[in-house]
Design a protein around this motif. Structure first.
Motif, PDB file in Angstrom:
ATOM      1  N   GLY A 183     -20.043  48.699 -14.548  1.00  0.00           N
ATOM      2  CA  GLY A 183     -20.484  49.491 -13.404  1.00  0.00           C
ATOM      3  C   GLY A 183     -19.829  49.048 -12.112  1.00  0.00           C
ATOM      4  N   CYS A 184     -18.527  48.757 -12.168  1.00  0.00           N
ATOM      5  CA  CYS A 184     -17.743  48.354 -11.003  1.00  0.00           C
ATOM      6  C   CYS A 184     -16.637  49.383 -10.795  1.00  0.00           C
ATOM      7  CB  CYS A 184     -17.116  46.982 -11.213  1.00  0.00           C
ATOM      8  SG  CYS A 184     -18.266  45.699 -11.762  1.00  0.00           S
ATOM      9  N   TRP A 185     -16.238  49.577  -9.537  1.00  0.00           N
ATOM     10  CA  TRP A 185     -15.194  50.576  -9.301  1.00  0.00           C
ATOM     11  C   TRP A 185     -14.186  50.123  -8.263  1.00  0.00           C
ATOM     12  CZ3 TRP A 185     -19.454  50.912  -6.123  1.00  0.00           C
ATOM     13  CH2 TRP A 185     -19.238  51.316  -4.808  1.00  0.00           C
ATOM     14  N   ILE A 186     -12.993  50.698  -8.375  1.00  0.00           N
ATOM     15  CA  ILE A 186     -11.954  50.564  -7.360  1.00  0.00           C
ATOM     16  C   ILE A 186     -11.538  51.968  -6.927  1.00  0.00           C
ATOM     17  CG2 ILE A 186     -11.072  48.352  -8.179  1.00  0.00           C
ATOM     18  CD1 ILE A 186      -8.814  49.836  -9.598  1.00  0.00           C
ATOM     19  N   GLY A 192       0.069  58.401  -4.183  1.00  0.00           N
ATOM     20  CA  GLY A 192       0.964  57.243  -4.142  1.00  0.00           C
ATOM     21  C   GLY A 192       0.709  56.229  -5.229  1.00  0.00           C
ATOM     22  N   PHE A 193      -0.394  56.388  -5.971  1.00  0.00           N
ATOM     23  CA  PHE A 193      -0.814  55.469  -7.021  1.00  0.00           C
ATOM     24  C   PHE A 193      -0.782  54.019  -6.523  1.00  0.00           C
ATOM     25  CE2 PHE A 193      -0.988  53.546 -11.303  1.00  0.00           C
ATOM     26  CZ  PHE A 193      -2.067  54.259 -11.775  1.00  0.00           C
ATOM     27  N   SER A 194      -1.502  53.802  -5.429  1.00  0.00           N
ATOM     28  CA  SER A 194      -1.617  52.464  -4.847  1.00  0.00           C
ATOM     29  C   SER A 194      -3.092  52.171  -4.587  1.00  0.00           C
ATOM     30  CB  SER A 194      -0.814  52.363  -3.551  1.00  0.00           C
ATOM     31  OG  SER A 194      -1.264  53.320  -2.609  1.00  0.00           O
ATOM     32  N   LEU A 195      -3.419  50.897  -4.507  1.00  0.00           N
ATOM     33  CA  LEU A 195      -4.806  50.466  -4.358  1.00  0.00           C
ATOM     34  C   LEU A 195      -5.299  50.725  -2.936  1.00  0.00           C
ATOM     35  CD1 LEU A 195      -7.111  48.958  -5.884  1.00  0.00           C
ATOM     36  CD2 LEU A 195      -6.209  46.856  -4.853  1.00  0.00           C
TER      37      LEU A 195
END
Length: 204
Positions: A183-186, A192-195
């Motif tokens: 149950g964790c998310w980013i 751009g497929f970047s964090l």
């Protein structure tokens, strides 16, 4: 969740919310890919969906494993958007061993991340799994037809391998999810497929 920016600003961007499935019903008599979400896991999936209800999510994706299917179905149903499935978003292939009870399981996981180019007890290698996962994530970011934000419901190991790629870190050295029950998310910039934002936990 992160405050959304007004559409039309330079910083407004479609994003991917990558969520590790929350708590499951652990049953050694059942194949691990068929474990469902527990009542607590289902409640936390609904909480995550609630937090996105006023946002711009237009599709939910998940792996084919039951716990991810359950989470994806809950979130998609709550938001009234399509739920799509991609088996390439699944956890590394562990069928050679099946269920391994802790603490031995965590020893094998440590070897999996610590020796990414070796098959540990017949498991899919971490390197191969990372390549598969990143390819799948890039594909759905590019090809999802609704063009809005996407939720991806997947697995803890998948998230660690994806984060290593996004952070340019060695496998096993990236930031890890902090909640032992999942149950964790980013958040990821879809174009751009970047964090955009590191690991956060859905409240218990």
């Amino acid at each position: 969740m992160t405050d959304r920016l007004e559409p039309g600003t330079d910083e407004a961007m479609p994003r991917i919310y990558f969520l590790t499935h929350p708590q499951v019903v652990i049953d050694p008599a059942v194949s691990v890919p068929r474990w469902p979400l527990s009542d607590v896991g289902r409640r936390r999936a609904r909480q995550f969906a609630d937090s996105l209800a006023d946002g711009e999510v237009t599709a939910v994706w998940s792996s084919r494993e039951q716990k991810a299917l359950d989470g994806g179905a809950i979130i998609a149903g709550h938001l009234g958007v399509p739920h799509r499935i991609d088996s390439e978003l699944g956890e590394n292939d562990r069928s050679a061993t099946g269920y391994i009870a802790p603490p031995e399981f965590w020893e094998v996981v440590a070897a999996f991340f610590g020796k990414p180019d070796e098959s540990v007890r017949g498991w899919e290698t971490a390197r191969h799994a990372q390549d598969r996962i990143v390819t799948a994530m890039r594909r759905l970011a590019r090809d999802e037809p609704t063009r809005g934000d996407i939720v991806v419901v997947s697995h803890g190991g998948v998230g660690e391998l994806l984060m290593a790629h996004l952070q340019g870190a060695a496998i096993g050295a990236a930031e890890k999810p902090q909640h032992s029950g999942g149950g964790c998310w980013i958040e990821i910039d879809k174009d751009g497929f970047s964090l955009l934002a590191g690991w956060r936990n859905v409240p218990d």
